[in-house]
Design a protein around this motif. Structure first.
Motif, PDB file in Angstrom:
ATOM      1  N   LEU A   1     -12.721  -2.255  -3.102  1.00 41.86           N
ATOM      2  CA  LEU A   1     -11.429  -2.355  -3.770  1.00 41.86           C
ATOM      3  C   LEU A   1     -11.281  -3.752  -4.370  1.00 41.86           C
ATOM      4  CD1 LEU A   1      -8.852  -0.734  -1.292  1.00 41.86           C
ATOM      5  CD2 LEU A   1      -9.922   0.323  -3.274  1.00 41.86           C
ATOM      6  N   HIS A   2     -10.877  -3.800  -5.645  1.00 45.80           N
ATOM      7  CA  HIS A   2     -10.553  -5.106  -6.221  1.00 45.80           C
ATOM      8  C   HIS A   2      -9.056  -5.226  -6.476  1.00 45.80           C
ATOM      9  CE1 HIS A   2     -10.022  -3.797 -10.501  1.00 45.80           C
ATOM     10  NE2 HIS A   2     -10.854  -2.834 -10.132  1.00 45.80           N
ATOM     11  N   ARG A   3      -8.321  -4.156  -6.259  1.00 47.35           N
ATOM     12  CA  ARG A   3      -6.863  -4.160  -6.222  1.00 47.35           C
ATOM     13  C   ARG A   3      -6.439  -2.953  -5.392  1.00 47.35           C
ATOM     14  NH1 ARG A   3      -4.823  -4.093 -12.232  1.00 47.35           N
ATOM     15  NH2 ARG A   3      -2.957  -3.151 -11.320  1.00 47.35           N
ATOM     16  N   LEU A   4      -5.206  -2.925  -4.936  1.00 46.50           N
ATOM     17  CA  LEU A   4      -4.789  -1.927  -3.957  1.00 46.50           C
ATOM     18  C   LEU A   4      -4.020  -0.759  -4.558  1.00 46.50           C
ATOM     19  CD1 LEU A   4      -3.692  -4.318  -1.059  1.00 46.50           C
ATOM     20  CD2 LEU A   4      -5.944  -3.323  -1.505  1.00 46.50           C
ATOM     21  N   ASP A   5      -4.012  -0.646  -5.883  1.00 44.88           N
ATOM     22  CA  ASP A   5      -3.327   0.476  -6.519  1.00 44.88           C
ATOM     23  C   ASP A   5      -4.347   1.338  -7.260  1.00 44.88           C
ATOM     24  OD1 ASP A   5      -3.978  -1.180  -8.592  1.00 44.88           O
ATOM     25  OD2 ASP A   5      -1.938  -1.431  -9.357  1.00 44.88           O
ATOM     26  N   GLU A   6      -3.851   2.242  -8.111  1.00 41.49           N
ATOM     27  CA  GLU A   6      -4.716   3.213  -8.764  1.00 41.49           C
ATOM     28  C   GLU A   6      -5.557   2.565  -9.855  1.00 41.49           C
ATOM     29  OE1 GLU A   6      -0.585   3.858 -10.752  1.00 41.49           O
ATOM     30  OE2 GLU A   6      -1.457   2.919  -8.986  1.00 41.49           O
ATOM     31  N   CYS A   7      -6.662   3.215 -10.182  1.00 43.59           N
ATOM     32  CA  CYS A   7      -7.547   2.711 -11.235  1.00 43.59           C
ATOM     33  C   CYS A   7      -6.966   3.009 -12.612  1.00 43.59           C
ATOM     34  CB  CYS A   7      -8.944   3.319 -11.110  1.00 43.59           C
ATOM     35  SG  CYS A   7      -8.995   5.104 -11.327  1.00 43.59           S
ATOM     36  N   GLY A   8      -7.656   2.502 -13.642  1.00 43.87           N
ATOM     37  CA  GLY A   8      -7.127   2.568 -14.995  1.00 43.87           C
ATOM     38  C   GLY A   8      -6.817   3.964 -15.487  1.00 43.87           C
TER      39      GLY A   8
ATOM     40  N   GLY B   1     -11.453 -12.214  -1.893  1.00 42.32           N
ATOM     41  CA  GLY B   1     -10.824 -13.012  -2.933  1.00 42.32           C
ATOM     42  C   GLY B   1     -10.104 -12.222  -4.002  1.00 42.32           C
ATOM     43  N   ALA B   2     -10.217 -10.897  -3.989  1.00 47.28           N
ATOM     44  CA  ALA B   2      -9.618 -10.095  -5.055  1.00 47.28           C
ATOM     45  C   ALA B   2      -8.149  -9.768  -4.786  1.00 47.28           C
ATOM     46  CB  ALA B   2     -10.410  -8.810  -5.258  1.00 47.28           C
ATOM     47  N   THR B   3      -7.735  -9.797  -3.537  1.00 50.73           N
ATOM     48  CA  THR B   3      -6.361  -9.449  -3.175  1.00 50.73           C
ATOM     49  C   THR B   3      -5.771 -10.558  -2.303  1.00 50.73           C
ATOM     50  OG1 THR B   3      -6.907  -8.330  -1.094  1.00 50.73           O
ATOM     51  CG2 THR B   3      -7.099  -7.027  -3.116  1.00 50.73           C
ATOM     52  N   GLN B   4      -4.531 -10.356  -1.867  1.00 50.82           N
ATOM     53  CA  GLN B   4      -3.888 -11.329  -0.989  1.00 50.82           C
ATOM     54  C   GLN B   4      -4.445 -11.293   0.426  1.00 50.82           C
ATOM     55  OE1 GLN B   4      -2.695  -8.356  -1.537  1.00 50.82           O
ATOM     56  NE2 GLN B   4      -1.389  -7.603   0.136  1.00 50.82           N
ATOM     57  N   LEU B   5      -5.321 -10.333   0.696  1.00 49.98           N
ATOM     58  CA  LEU B   5      -5.832 -10.137   2.047  1.00 49.98           C
ATOM     59  C   LEU B   5      -7.031 -11.037   2.343  1.00 49.98           C
ATOM     60  CD1 LEU B   5      -5.680  -6.255   1.930  1.00 49.98           C
ATOM     61  CD2 LEU B   5      -4.123  -7.730   3.215  1.00 49.98           C
ATOM     62  N   ASN B   6      -7.153 -11.393   3.599  1.00 53.23           N
ATOM     63  CA  ASN B   6      -8.275 -12.203   4.049  1.00 53.23           C
ATOM     64  C   ASN B   6      -9.443 -11.278   4.352  1.00 53.23           C
ATOM     65  OD1 ASN B   6     -10.038 -14.041   5.170  1.00 53.23           O
ATOM     66  ND2 ASN B   6      -8.904 -14.254   7.088  1.00 53.23           N
ATOM     67  N   SER B   7     -10.290 -11.094   3.354  1.00 54.45           N
ATOM     68  CA  SER B   7     -11.436 -10.201   3.486  1.00 54.45           C
ATOM     69  C   SER B   7     -12.715 -11.016   3.358  1.00 54.45           C
ATOM     70  CB  SER B   7     -11.396  -9.132   2.394  1.00 54.45           C
ATOM     71  OG  SER B   7     -12.583  -8.391   2.349  1.00 54.45           O
ATOM     72  N   LYS B   8     -13.726 -10.655   4.126  1.00 57.61           N
ATOM     73  CA  LYS B   8     -15.021 -11.311   3.981  1.00 57.61           C
ATOM     74  C   LYS B   8     -16.134 -10.300   4.199  1.00 57.61           C
ATOM     75  CE  LYS B   8     -16.279 -13.110   8.541  1.00 57.61           C
ATOM     76  NZ  LYS B   8     -16.676 -14.322   9.271  1.00 57.61           N
TER      77      LYS B   8
END
Length: 859
Positions: free
Chosen positions: A287-294, A421-428
């Motif tokens: 996921l690079h954002r948490l909503d629907e795709c284009g 780094g793509a969202t506000q979440l701390n993901s690694k």
């Protein structure tokens, strides 16, 4: 949340425990169940413990009453480790049934007669003890931060493996790493055992404690097999329109994988991946954002409303899927050619490029969507409504019966998690590591790809924020629930996070809290979740989940038996998994396709499964004659009131490749029982190859029998009195025959062809008429596969049988003599009575009465 109930188990309730360890033997009621029990194995009676549990009084009382029939096995080692293996003892020449994980996320049935016959990653073991006409279950469980499973040992030994999933979390001894329970009834046994574990662990809830999703008694459509990752709004719209035009109303829609904003590591980190088709293409996507795709964000409010929505070519979707399958096979061939240094590699690579080009053309030159930017700052969004919210609103406006719209997501967001780094979440990026036990199960391409690509793991401290961020957006967009898939992958990445149990607790707590907040506490279908960690830690709120592996409309392995071998395997998965899953969640038998070569075979099992019925038909590819045998015009279904389970004589048999066993599965309707008989022979697990495969030598007609005593009436309080009837009428749904049967009658003998079935409805006979000499039984709608599910109410008073029936078609009853008069909704109607006892009248669907007809039959 209610305060915990203090449950003290002491001598008042013990009644003398049925289990005991002495002289290196484990005894049940004085009979040795296991021998060669190591000296480091301990047994602790359940009744000797005290608990603090939030279980309701009804469950506590049940557990108290059976507390002498259960207890815990433990063991100790001299040195601590994060993974400990120990024998619990051995057995030979004793029939067992087990459930084992054949992949990370899927479990299935296995039988044998020795501890050495077990498969790796066994979830539970049911032993038959005919010496005392009883059964014992051994269930590996969770203790502290360790999870356990059973494994085969040499010389008949059962091995238990306890593992934390973290090299930093170690232990040397366990007091309660497995639970054992005894009962004379195998179904009661499972209920009592999991009730005891519910009190002991206090980390999950039983099915009876939870609300079910509102779609459980309804018909729906899932986009997966219809589109795979090519799903888009126009295809969904035309798919629903197909059903509506045929007079069938899906009451729920599942928008499966393909709607999210995902991309691959090598691509633009802010752009959606393009031209994805099959499962496999996206297994390293994140996921690079948490909503629907284009393709969904660009949907404009009202875009498809009106008499002439934009056209959709279903053949294009089918061609894309075919090309995707072709590309997948070529890529496998390419990998094999590289490994073998074959001279064919160049030719294969050339074919791959050709197919990729054909796929680009089918997608429209590689452009699935417009080039307009769809960020949250778009000015056009302020003027008109776009995206998922607009789409769901229009769907409900056009398709009035659509109650629920669910969307798919993986437990970690996408198959590859969330892009760091793509969202506000701390993901690694979390590297993946398989446990030795799991590494010994079936080869799985999905696992290989996930391990290769790692998972973008959101820190467990942010699990609540993670799920709420996704789900609150979806709820505001008109989505009422989620199908959560790829559930059991946390164990791959648990080393840094306190181990698999602690990581799972954090994620499942976050999921539970979000469900309660955003989806009415019940709007979730669990999938790819068939491991005990999930059931013991993740089912506080979740009340429905998949009972089997996927329905496969095609054979993915090139098996000589084609698609046929997969269909019976699916039925076995669902039937036997339901023995334990149904204690915690309602088993979901998955979708199928109505125009598949084995569609009727699947439809019969879904008709009596006790859960929702949903299809994954391609647009324009439906068998509406078959669909209407499953679904009422309003999109509800004649649902059984219990869940579908194997009959006792199938528990320790192999209905897949023993050449002789018919799968028989029973369920209950409000006014009768039903047994489905299915010839599933011809496939199954191969222990040597460690995979599921076809057994074509078993794919043949087999003989069997069925009897009313095989319906487990007492497993539901409402139906228990029906088990005391003196006589029953049996309706054979496919043969359209009636047979009278008493508890003392001989069984009904049959021969059943491969991939074929029969459904037997058992209805108690009531005496009616002035002298009480007329035998009567309301069977239901003969045109529905679950005939008895149409009966809503039955009351016989002073020579009148009054019945409420939902649905339209041929109402069927048994009557030993013709009635004097038949009234339908207060008016006299003509009826047909045949000397074999068939009493028939035609019913119409009455919209104003929600399809329910009132029948009065006068004798």
């Amino acid at each position: 949340m209610a305060p915990p109930n203090e449950a003290t188990f002491n001598s008042k309730y013990s009644f003398g425990n049925v289990f005991d360890i002495s002289h290196s033997k484990f005894y049940v009621k004085g009979f040795p169940l296991l021998t060669q029990v190591p000296h480091n194995v301990s047994f602790t009676p359940f009744s000797s413990k005290s608990y603090s549990s939030d279980a309701p009084p009804s469950i506590l009382h049940r557990v108290l009453a059976a507390s002498n029939r259960g207890g815990f096995l433990g063991f100790s080692h001299a040195e601590s480790s994060d993974r400990l293996m120990n024998s619990l003892g051995s057995f030979t020449d004793r029939n067992f049934l087990s459930i084992f994980r054949f992949k990370t996320w899927w479990s299935t049935q296995w039988v044998g007669t020795s501890g050495s016959h077990l498969q790796m990653e066994t979830q539970w073991l049911l032993l038959h003890v005919p010496e005392i006409s009883a059964y014992v279950v051994i269930i590996p469980i969770i203790e502290a931060s360790f999870r356990s499973a059973l494994h085969p040992g040499s010389d008949g030994h059962i091995m238990i493996c306890a593992e934390s999933g973290s090299t930093k979390v170690k232990a040397s001894s366990f007091d309660a790493i497995a639970y054992v329970h005894f009962s004379g009834n195998p179904y009661t046994l499972m209920k009592e055992a999991f009730s005891a574990l519910r009190v002991h662990l206090n980390t999950f809830k039983l099915l009876e404690e939870k609300n079910l999703p509102t779609l459980v008694d309804k018909f729906g459509w899932c986009t997966w097999d219809a589109f795979y990752l090519t799903v888009q709004p126009i295809g969904i719209w035309h798919g629903l329109k197909d059903f509506a035009d045929a007079g069938v109303s899906p009451r729920f829609l599942i928008i499966d994988d393909g709607w999210q904003s995902i991309n691959l590591d090598g691509g633009d980190p802010k752009e959606d991946a393009k031209n994805l088709i099959l499962c496999g293409d996206q297994m390293n996507a994140r996921l690079h954002r948490l909503d629907e795709c284009g393709k969904f964000r660009r949907y404009k409010s009202g875009q498809f409303l009106g008499s002439n929505p934009p056209p959709f070519d279903p053949n294009n979707a089918k061609l894309l899927i075919q090309k995707g399958i072709e590309l997948e096979r070529l890529e496998r061939d390419s990998e094999a050619a590289k490994n073998s240094q074959s001279s064919e590699l160049a030719l294969i690579e050339s074919k791959i490029q050709t197919v990729k080009g054909e796929i680009d053309v089918l997608f429209g030159g590689g452009e699935q969507i417009e080039k307009k930017d769809c960020g949250s700052s778009c000015s056009w969004k302020e003027e008109e409504e776009y995206g998922m919210k607009a789409f769901t609103k229009d769907l409900r406006s056009e398709f009035k019966g659509l109650d629920n719209i669910y969307v798919w997501h993986a437990l970690c967001g996408a198959w590859g998690g969330v892009r760091p780094g793509a969202t506000q979440l701390n993901s690694k990026f979390a590297p993946c590591k398989l446990s030795p036990g799991l590494d010994g199960t079936m080869h799985d391409l999905a696992v290989v790809r996930i391990v290769e690509g790692s998972i973008g793991l959101v820190h467990p401290d942010q699990a609540n924020d993670f799920y709420d961020s996704m789900h609150s957006y979806l709820a505001e967009s008109g989505v009422t629930g989620v199908k959560v898939d790829v559930i059991h992958c946390l164990e791959y990445v648990s080393d840094e996070y306190g181990g698999r149990v602690e990581l799972a607790k954090a994620y499942y707590d976050g999921l539970t809290n979000s469900m309660a907040k955003n989806f009415n506490g019940s709007g979730l279908i669990a999938s790819m979740q068939q491991c005990n960690d999930f059931f013991y830690l993740g089912t506080k709120q979740i009340s429905m989940g998949r009972a089997g592996d996927d329905f496969w409309f095609q054979d993915p392995n090139g098996d000589p038996m084609g698609v046929f071998w997969l269909q019976g395997v699916h039925m076995i998965h669902c039937s036997y998994n339901s023995l334990w899953m149904s204690q915690m969640i309602l088993p979901d038998w998955d979708m199928f396709q109505s125009n598949h070569v084995c569609a009727k075979f699947h439809a019969a099992s879904r008709a009596i499964c006790g859960g929702p019925i949903y299809l994954s038909d391609n647009v324009g590819s439906h068998d509406f004659d078959l669909i209407k045998k499953l679904v009422f015009p309003d999109g509800t279904i004649p649902k059984c009131i219990h869940f579908l389970l194997p009959t006792r004589d199938c528990l320790f048999k192999n209905p897949l490749f023993d050449h002789k066993t018919v799968l028989k599965i029973w369920n209950l309707n409000k006014y009768g029982g039903v047994i489905g008989t299915f010839n599933c022979q011809g496939a199954g697990w191969d222990p040597k190859e460690q995979r599921l495969r076809g057994y074509p030598e078993c794919y043949k007609a087999i003989d069997g029998s069925v009897h009313v005593s095989e319906v487990e009436w007492d497993q539901n309080e409402e139906t228990a009195p029906m088990g005391e009837a003196e006589e029953y009428v049996v309706y054979l749904n496919q043969a359209q025959e009636l047979v009278l049967m008493s508890p003392n009658s001989k069984p009904i003998e049959f021969t059943i062809q491969p991939s074929s079935f029969e459904l037997y409805s058992f209805v108690p006979i009531t005496k009616v008429g002035g002298t009480g000499s007329i035998k009567f039984a309301a069977i239901g709608l003969a045109n529905m596969l679950n005939s008895g599910g149409a009966i809503q109410e039955v009351e016989c008073v002073e020579g009148v049988a009054m019945i409420k029936v939902k649905g339209d078609g041929h109402f069927l009853a048994y009557s030993s003599e013709p009635p004097n008069k038949f009234q339908l909704n207060g008016s006299d109607v003509a009826f047909e009575w045949i000397p074999d006892g068939k009493l028939i009248v035609n019913l119409s669907w009455i919209q104003e009465a929600d399809g329910v007809s009132d029948l009065a039959i006068f004798f």
